[in-house]
Design a protein around this motif. Structure first.
Motif, short mmCIF file in Angstrom:
data_model
loop_
_atom_site.label_atom_id
_atom_site.label_comp_id
_atom_site.label_asym_id
_atom_site.label_seq_id
_atom_site.Cartn_x
_atom_site.Cartn_y
_atom_site.Cartn_z
N LEU A 58 6.56 9.19 -15.04
CA LEU A 58 7.06 8.07 -14.27
C LEU A 58 7.31 6.88 -15.18
O LEU A 58 6.53 6.59 -16.08
CB LEU A 58 6.06 7.68 -13.18
N ASP A 59 8.40 6.18 -14.92
CA ASP A 59 8.69 4.97 -15.69
C ASP A 59 9.45 4.00 -14.82
O ASP A 59 9.59 4.21 -13.61
CB ASP A 59 9.47 5.30 -16.98
N GLY A 60 9.91 2.91 -15.41
CA GLY A 60 10.61 1.89 -14.65
C GLY A 60 9.63 0.97 -13.94
O GLY A 60 8.50 0.76 -14.39
N GLU A 61 10.05 0.43 -12.80
CA GLU A 61 9.25 -0.51 -12.03
C GLU A 61 8.99 0.01 -10.63
O GLU A 61 9.79 0.77 -10.08
CB GLU A 61 9.97 -1.86 -11.95
N LEU A 62 7.88 -0.40 -10.05
CA LEU A 62 7.51 -0.02 -8.69
C LEU A 62 7.27 -1.29 -7.89
O LEU A 62 6.47 -2.14 -8.28
CB LEU A 62 6.26 0.86 -8.70
N THR A 63 7.94 -1.39 -6.74
CA THR A 63 7.79 -2.55 -5.87
C THR A 63 7.07 -2.14 -4.59
O THR A 63 7.53 -1.23 -3.89
CB THR A 63 9.17 -3.15 -5.51
N VAL A 64 5.96 -2.81 -4.30
CA VAL A 64 5.13 -2.46 -3.14
C VAL A 64 5.03 -3.66 -2.21
O VAL A 64 4.74 -4.78 -2.64
CB VAL A 64 3.72 -2.02 -3.59
N PHE A 65 5.26 -3.43 -0.92
CA PHE A 65 4.97 -4.39 0.13
C PHE A 65 3.71 -3.91 0.84
O PHE A 65 3.64 -2.76 1.26
CB PHE A 65 6.12 -4.45 1.15
N ALA A 66 2.73 -4.80 1.00
CA ALA A 66 1.46 -4.38 1.61
C ALA A 66 0.87 -5.50 2.47
O ALA A 66 1.05 -6.69 2.18
CB ALA A 66 0.46 -3.97 0.53
N ALA A 67 0.16 -5.09 3.51
CA ALA A 67 -0.50 -6.03 4.40
C ALA A 67 -1.45 -6.93 3.62
O ALA A 67 -2.09 -6.49 2.65
CB ALA A 67 -1.27 -5.27 5.48
N ALA A 68 -1.56 -8.18 4.05
CA ALA A 68 -2.37 -9.16 3.33
C ALA A 68 -3.82 -8.71 3.17
O ALA A 68 -4.46 -8.99 2.15
CB ALA A 68 -2.32 -10.50 4.05
N SER A 69 -4.35 -8.01 4.16
CA SER A 69 -5.75 -7.58 4.10
C SER A 69 -6.00 -6.53 3.03
O SER A 69 -7.15 -6.24 2.71
CB SER A 69 -6.19 -7.03 5.46
N LEU A 70 -4.95 -5.97 2.46
CA LEU A 70 -5.09 -4.95 1.42
C LEU A 70 -5.14 -5.55 0.01
O LEU A 70 -5.27 -4.80 -0.96
CB LEU A 70 -3.93 -3.95 1.50
N GLY A 71 -5.07 -6.86 -0.10
CA GLY A 71 -4.90 -7.50 -1.39
C GLY A 71 -5.75 -6.99 -2.53
O GLY A 71 -5.25 -6.44 -3.50
N ASN A 72 -7.06 -7.16 -2.44
CA ASN A 72 -7.93 -6.77 -3.55
C ASN A 72 -7.91 -5.27 -3.80
O ASN A 72 -7.88 -4.81 -4.94
CB ASN A 72 -9.37 -7.23 -3.28
N ALA A 73 -7.93 -4.50 -2.72
CA ALA A 73 -7.94 -3.04 -2.87
C ALA A 73 -6.66 -2.53 -3.51
O ALA A 73 -6.70 -1.67 -4.40
CB ALA A 73 -8.15 -2.38 -1.51
N PHE A 74 -5.52 -3.06 -3.09
CA PHE A 74 -4.26 -2.58 -3.65
C PHE A 74 -4.04 -3.09 -5.07
O PHE A 74 -3.37 -2.42 -5.87
CB PHE A 74 -3.09 -2.94 -2.74
N ASP A 75 -4.57 -4.24 -5.41
CA ASP A 75 -4.52 -4.67 -6.82
C ASP A 75 -5.26 -3.66 -7.70
O ASP A 75 -4.82 -3.32 -8.80
CB ASP A 75 -5.13 -6.06 -6.97
N GLU A 76 -6.39 -3.19 -7.21
CA GLU A 76 -7.16 -2.19 -7.95
C GLU A 76 -6.43 -0.85 -8.00
O GLU A 76 -6.37 -0.19 -9.04
CB GLU A 76 -8.54 -2.02 -7.31
N LEU A 77 -5.87 -0.44 -6.87
CA LEU A 77 -5.11 0.81 -6.84
C LEU A 77 -3.91 0.75 -7.80
O LEU A 77 -3.63 1.72 -8.51
CB LEU A 77 -4.62 1.09 -5.42
N ALA A 78 -3.23 -0.39 -7.83
CA ALA A 78 -2.09 -0.55 -8.72
C ALA A 78 -2.52 -0.48 -10.19
O ALA A 78 -1.85 0.15 -11.02
CB ALA A 78 -1.38 -1.87 -8.45
N ALA A 79 -3.64 -1.11 -10.51
CA ALA A 79 -4.14 -1.07 -11.89
C ALA A 79 -4.48 0.35 -12.31
O ALA A 79 -4.16 0.79 -13.42
CB ALA A 79 -5.37 -1.97 -12.03
N ARG A 80 -5.14 1.07 -11.42
CA ARG A 80 -5.49 2.46 -11.72
C ARG A 80 -4.23 3.32 -11.86
O ARG A 80 -4.14 4.17 -12.75
CB ARG A 80 -6.40 3.00 -10.61
N PHE A 81 -3.26 3.11 -10.99
CA PHE A 81 -2.03 3.89 -11.02
C PHE A 81 -1.25 3.62 -12.32
O PHE A 81 -0.71 4.55 -12.93
CB PHE A 81 -1.17 3.56 -9.80
N GLU A 82 -1.21 2.37 -12.72
CA GLU A 82 -0.55 2.04 -13.99
C GLU A 82 -1.26 2.69 -15.16
O GLU A 82 -0.63 3.12 -16.13
CB GLU A 82 -0.50 0.53 -14.19
N HIS A 83 -2.59 2.76 -15.09
CA HIS A 83 -3.35 3.41 -16.16
C HIS A 83 -2.97 4.89 -16.26
O HIS A 83 -2.88 5.44 -17.37
CB HIS A 83 -4.85 3.27 -15.89
#
Length: 259
Positions: A31-56
């Motif tokens: 996978l390469d390029g950029e990924l754009t995610v729209f997410a509910a406000a209540s997901l903020g901290n959890a999705f930041d962590e998910l995104a960091a792990r996914f990028e790793h």
């Protein structure tokens, strides 16, 4: 504290590195390029962590800063032409709105659940014990903030007030749960209805009061890759990762319930 523990999971799992795929097994896809995610406000901290792990897991992919807002706001933006790869909503209704416009690729999948609590100032100075203490005829009458009815947290609040037979006239109705929590934190409101995950993430800045019968309004969170996504391969892989056992473990660490 939860955020700190969860962010540590990225480092602790780093040894899996490029040998672990999106679902926790197999080789990493290119996978390469950029990924754009729209997410509910209540997901903020959890999705930041998910995104960091996914990028790793996918070093050549750049997950752009996630757009967080009320699910109804995000759904409207997508319907009006905003471009994104993935949409994660705090309810099924708003993702269904997007799907009805032909903007969803495949079937949405429920990945988490959440319920509301009452957020109050530390020490609970008004002694609020439940929804009855938020009623218009309570003495003293507290300043109460909720989400707008079109937003999932607002719809859930309306359901709970109705189930409890409590009449509450909020001082304001906000477009997302983050705005509600912010006003309680700032002392602009005595109480606000937010998700248990938001109270946990706020640490000692607010105190949570459990709501009897909160299970009458459980929010179910669906996720879907979007039709016409700029990066469809990454969109599908990210949605799969969120719903995988690894994704579930991260969400659980932030207080979300299982689907």
């Amino acid at each position: 504290m939860l955020a700190g523990c969860a962010s540590g999971s990225v480092d602790e799992q780093a040894t899996a590195g490029p040998e672990t795929g999106a679902s926790g097994s197999g080789a990493v896809s290119p996978l390469d390029g950029e990924l754009t995610v729209f997410a509910a406000a209540s997901l903020g901290n959890a999705f930041d962590e998910l995104a960091a792990r996914f990028e790793h897991l996918h070093p050549s992919l750049d997950v752009l800063p996630i757009t967080y807002d009320g699910s109804s706001v995000l759904a409207t933006q997508l319907i009006e032409g905003a471009r994104a790869d993935v949409f994660a909503s705090a309810d099924e209704k708003n993702l269904d709105r997007v799907a009805e416009e032909g903007l969803v690729d495949g079937e949405p999948e429920i990945f988490a659940t959440n319920v509301l609590e009452i957020a109050v100032a530390p020490g609970n100075p008004l002694g609020i014990d439940g929804l009855d203490d938020l009623a218009d005829d309570a003495a003293p009458a507290p300043i109460v903030i909720v989400c707008a009815p079109a937003v999932p947290c607002g719809a859930a609040a309306t359901t709970l007030f109705g189930e409890a037979g409590v009449q509450v006239t909020p001082a304001s109705e906000e477009q997302n749960v983050t705005a509600v929590l912010t006003k309680v934190r700032a002392g602009e409101a005595d109480a606000g209805l937010v998700y248990v995950t938001d109270i946990a993430a706020a640490g000692d800045e607010v105190e949570g009061v459990a709501i009897d019968g909160a299970d009458a309004a459980v929010n179910r969170y669906p996720i879907a890759a979007l039709a016409g996504a700029p990066n469809p391969e990454a969109a599908a892989a990210f949605a799969e990762f969120v719903t995988s056992p690894d994704g579930a473990a991260i969400l659980e660490s932030f207080g979300f319930g299982a689907p």
